[in-house]
Structure formats: C-alpha cells, structure tokens
Design a protein around this motif. Structure first.
Motif, PDB file in Angstrom:
ATOM      1  N   GLY A 224       0.865  -1.166   0.000  1.00  0.00           N
ATOM      2  CA  GLY A 224       0.000   0.000   0.000  1.00  0.00           C
ATOM      3  C   GLY A 224       0.905   1.219   0.000  1.00  0.00           C
ATOM      4  O   GLY A 224       1.952   1.211   0.649  1.00  0.00           O
TER       5      GLY A 224
ATOM      6  N   SER B  72     -11.318   6.045  -0.314  1.00  0.00           N
ATOM      7  CA  SER B  72     -10.995   4.636  -0.118  1.00  0.00           C
ATOM      8  C   SER B  72      -9.482   4.461  -0.161  1.00  0.00           C
ATOM      9  O   SER B  72      -8.738   5.389  -0.479  1.00  0.00           O
TER      10      SER B  72
ATOM     11  N   VAL C 159      -7.786   2.926  -2.290  1.00  0.00           N
ATOM     12  CA  VAL C 159      -7.345   2.578  -3.648  1.00  0.00           C
ATOM     13  C   VAL C 159      -6.913   3.809  -4.438  1.00  0.00           C
ATOM     14  O   VAL C 159      -6.329   3.697  -5.508  1.00  0.00           O
ATOM     15  N   GLU C 160      -7.175   5.021  -3.910  1.00  0.00           N
ATOM     16  CA  GLU C 160      -6.838   6.240  -4.648  1.00  0.00           C
ATOM     17  C   GLU C 160      -5.366   6.596  -4.487  1.00  0.00           C
ATOM     18  O   GLU C 160      -4.696   6.156  -3.559  1.00  0.00           O
TER      19      GLU C 160
ATOM     20  N   ARG D  78      -2.996  -2.551  -6.225  1.00  0.00           N
ATOM     21  CA  ARG D  78      -4.044  -1.537  -6.405  1.00  0.00           C
ATOM     22  C   ARG D  78      -3.626  -0.535  -7.468  1.00  0.00           C
ATOM     23  O   ARG D  78      -2.465  -0.157  -7.561  1.00  0.00           O
ATOM     24  N   CYS D  79      -4.606  -0.070  -8.234  1.00  0.00           N
ATOM     25  CA  CYS D  79      -4.296   0.755  -9.405  1.00  0.00           C
ATOM     26  C   CYS D  79      -3.949   2.187  -9.059  1.00  0.00           C
ATOM     27  O   CYS D  79      -3.294   2.872  -9.838  1.00  0.00           O
TER      28      CYS D  79
ATOM     29  N   GLN E 202     -14.231  -4.555  -8.343  1.00  0.00           N
ATOM     30  CA  GLN E 202     -13.508  -4.434  -7.075  1.00  0.00           C
ATOM     31  C   GLN E 202     -12.242  -5.286  -7.084  1.00  0.00           C
ATOM     32  O   GLN E 202     -11.174  -4.847  -6.641  1.00  0.00           O
TER      33      GLN E 202
ATOM     34  N   LEU F 161      -9.577  -3.558  -9.257  1.00  0.00           N
ATOM     35  CA  LEU F 161      -8.979  -2.357  -8.673  1.00  0.00           C
ATOM     36  C   LEU F 161      -8.053  -2.665  -7.510  1.00  0.00           C
ATOM     37  O   LEU F 161      -7.015  -2.014  -7.344  1.00  0.00           O
ATOM     38  N   TYR F 162      -8.429  -3.658  -6.693  1.00  0.00           N
ATOM     39  CA  TYR F 162      -7.705  -3.904  -5.448  1.00  0.00           C
ATOM     40  C   TYR F 162      -6.693  -5.047  -5.524  1.00  0.00           C
ATOM     41  O   TYR F 162      -5.708  -5.045  -4.782  1.00  0.00           O
ATOM     42  N   LYS F 163      -6.937  -6.022  -6.394  1.00  0.00           N
ATOM     43  CA  LYS F 163      -6.126  -7.237  -6.344  1.00  0.00           C
ATOM     44  C   LYS F 163      -5.392  -7.582  -7.638  1.00  0.00           C
ATOM     45  O   LYS F 163      -4.492  -8.427  -7.614  1.00  0.00           O
TER      46      LYS F 163
ATOM     47  N   SER G  18      -4.265  -5.109 -10.112  1.00  0.00           N
ATOM     48  CA  SER G  18      -3.682  -3.939 -10.783  1.00  0.00           C
ATOM     49  C   SER G  18      -2.323  -3.598 -10.176  1.00  0.00           C
ATOM     50  O   SER G  18      -1.644  -4.458  -9.638  1.00  0.00           O
TER      51      SER G  18
END
Length: 397
Positions: free
Chosen positions: A209, A228, A230-231, A238-239, A261, A264-266, A268
């Motif tokens: 992260g 969130s 993910v940004e 994450r992207c 989901q 985006l989270y797993k 990218s």
C-alpha cells in the motif's frame, strides 16, 4: 506491564508486545506474525526477539485464532518476557467521519465501523473480525481501535471535499486519507532526531500500500489517498487514481461490482502492469520489459504526486521515505530524488546505500536544500501509545 498491538488480516495476525516505562511505550520486546489462520490452513508462527528470528509450524485445531493466542502466551513465557498485557491495540484502516481518534471498542463501535468495509475491502473486514475474535477469546481485556484515518482528521475542506453536490458530500463521501499511524510515527521519529519536522514535510509511505502525505506544523494538510484505500499512488496490487470514466465503461461492458472491485484492489498496480509480481524486489531482478515499465510507472507517480503535494506546502524542507519499498529500495529513492532535484533535493550516495530500513538515517548531501530521511515505520507502537493514553495506564506495571 505492556500493550499487545495487532494487525489482523484475512489469514494472518501480525503482533508486537510493547512495554510501558515512564508513561511511554518502549520499542517492541517481541514481534512476529501468525499465518495460515484460514479454515484448514497450515498455521505458522514467525517471531523476532532481540536479534533472534525464528519460526515454527503449529497445529491450528478447530479454532485457529484461539490457538494462536495460546501460542502467543506460551511464546511470551518461553522468551522470559511474561509482561502483564493490559490492553490490545488494533490497527483499523478506516474510521470514517465519526471516529477521529482512537476509541475503546464496544458493540456499538463495531456496528458503526462495519459500513466502512467496502471502502477498504482488503483491510477493514479483517480488522473488525480480528477485534471480534479478541473480544471472544479474551473477554476481560480492553480492546482499542486505532485508525489510519485519524491523522488526517483535520484536513482543510478544500482538500477533503469532492466536487460533488452537497447532498452527496453530506453522506460522508469525502477524502479521508490513510497510513495515518505510520505518518504519526514518522513525524515523531523525525522530531526525536532533530529534523525540522514542523516545517514543510513530505512523507512517503511506499509499500504494497502506498501514499504520500504533506504536513505542516505537524498536521496533515494533503494526502494522496482519499475516500478509499485505492486512490492515489500506484501500489502493489491496487491501481491508484483512475479516471472514473473507466469504471463507467467497464460497467457498460457488463462488469459486475465484485469483478471491478477485484480488478482495482487485487489485479492492478505493480502486479497488473508487470504480469509477474507485486514484489518490488522480484521486479528489480527481472529483465522483462513489463517489469521495467511497472517500476518506471511506480517511480513516476511518486515523483508526480510529490510535485503536487509540494505545491500545496509552498516548498519543501524535509522528505521522508518509509514503508517496505521506501525503507529498502535505495534505487527508487535515488531515482525519485534525481527527478526532484529542481526542489533542491540532493542525496549522499553512500548514505543512501547504507539505509536499509534498520534505523532512522539522514541520506541528504551536504549541499541539499531539503533534508532527506529514511524512517523505518512502526505503526504498532503508535497504536500501543494511543491505547495507553486512552486507558490512562500508569507509568510502570
């Protein structure tokens, strides 16, 4: 006496034991992790005590979490550090708009935190389940939730507000920011080592992260993560920031919520771009074009967002690297510093090479206008200190 600080995942439990002395939480006496806590998993305990690192496999039984706590108690006794645990401090990623500081956990607190799970699906559900497990297995022990969002609770409105109608913003759709426990620790360590941390400070928590935080006078004024987790920056899987039109397009193509989901989270970030791994070390060892692109993109976005946050600060006095990548990847620090040379950033090559995440070190050259530091983070220690403060524990057991 001491505080047990934990970070619960879907199949893991990271822990550290922090003693209290003179009202302050001291460095961890013992730290480690349990893996394989999922049903039918092979449970493994890894731990560090002093300079010794050990691991062993364990029988999980019918209740892996309860067995993990039994094993942890036995470990404390065999290591000769049988502190009286006064509380458990839990890292919780999202506190939402309501929880702006650490809090003693109750059933009502858990109920209020549950709706935030979709905003941090990799962390929040497991954080809360970890708290429930501790409350079940150790019902008499105070449980304290310590939030990654709390450090950013006083962001200026121009930073936290989205350009959306007021009715939507009033529902809590805003930027919150994350990695706050890490940033709080970095700030404290910089002050302890005499860096001008109250000035214009840019902190880079770079790991699986990743985010950046701009702070002035010790307060967060801007950060790359938002509503969130993910940004912002590109991360391990994450992207990061993405044109919302991409999501609308995928929906038009029939993609479901769960599929988006997962993307985006797993699927990218470093993993998605490289097609190989989310581990920066393995990418460095690879000679594939895709691995190089993933590294270049990660570095580019760190530099790009550093420029934006420096503009918010009106200049830069201190730059601090932390997180698994920030602490250990000297090449990334050098590449980022080279591209930030226009701000007066200059690294000492030998100091940068020596900084391997084992201690707090300055790595700037003598002619650098900006101090540059590597600060190994310890989110658990911040959580433990918050728990001790909240419960008003006495200075010594």
């Amino acid at each position: 006496m001491g505080i047990l600080s934990v970070n619960a995942g879907s199949s893991t439990l990271k822990f550290a034991i922090y003693p209290l002395q003179d009202g302050e939480v001291q460095p961890a006496l013992l730290s480690g992790s349990f893996e394989g806590l999922e049903p039918k998993g092979q449970m493994q305990l890894s731990w560090t005590s002093g300079t010794r690192r050990q691991q062993r496999e364990l029988a999980a039984g019918n209740d892996p979490f309860a067995q993990a706590l039994v094993s942890l108690s036995e470990l404390l006794e065999t290591e000769g550090k049988a502190l009286r645990i006064e509380a458990v401090a839990h890292r919780v990623v999202h506190g939402g708009a309501h929880f702006r500081d650490s809090v003693l956990v109750s059933a009502d607190v858990l109920k209020a935190l549950q709706p935030l799970c979709p905003l941090a699906p990799l962390h929040q559900p497991h954080n809360l389940e970890g708290i429930r497990n501790f409350m079940r297995v150790l019902p008499g022990l105070p449980q304290v939730a310590c939030f990654d969002t709390a450090f950013h609770a006083h962001l200026p409105e121009v930073e936290y507000a989205f350009a959306l109608p007021k009715a939507v913003r009033d529902e809590g759709v805003r930027r919150y920011g994350f990695h706050g426990l890490s940033y709080q620790f970095i700030l404290g360590e910089l002050r302890r080592h005499g860096a001008p941390a109250s000035g214009r400070l840019l902190m880079a928590h770079l790991g699986n992260g990743a985010s950046l935080c701009a702070a002035r006078e010790g307060r967060s004024i801007a950060t790359t993560m938002g509503f969130s987790a993910v940004e912002g920056l590109m991360m391990g899987t994450r992207c990061g920031t993405l044109d919302p039109g991409v999501l609308l397009y995928l929906m038009e193509q029939g993609w479901t919520h769960d599929r988006i989901q997962k993307l985006l989270y797993k699927e990218s970030g470093l993993l998605g771009v490289s097609g190989l791994t989310a581990d920066m070390r393995r990418l460095r060892d690879s000679d594939s074009a895709e691995a190089k692109l993933a590294i270049d993109m990660f570095t580019y976005h760190v530099v790009r967002e550093s420029g934006a946050l420096t503009a918010c600060l009106g200049g830069l006095d201190v730059l601090a690297f932390s997180g698994g990548i920030g602490e250990h990847d000297a090449r990334l620090r050098a590449d980022a510093a080279e591209r930030l040379a226009y701000l007066g950033v200059r690294l000492d090559e030998q100091a940068n090479a020596r900084a391997t995440g084992n201690e707090v070190l300055p790595i700037h050259a003598a002619d650098s206008s900006v101090q540059v530091w590597v600060v190994p983070t310890d989110e658990g220690r911040v959580a433990a200190q918050d728990a001790a403060r909240l419960l008003a524990l006495p200075a010594n057991g």
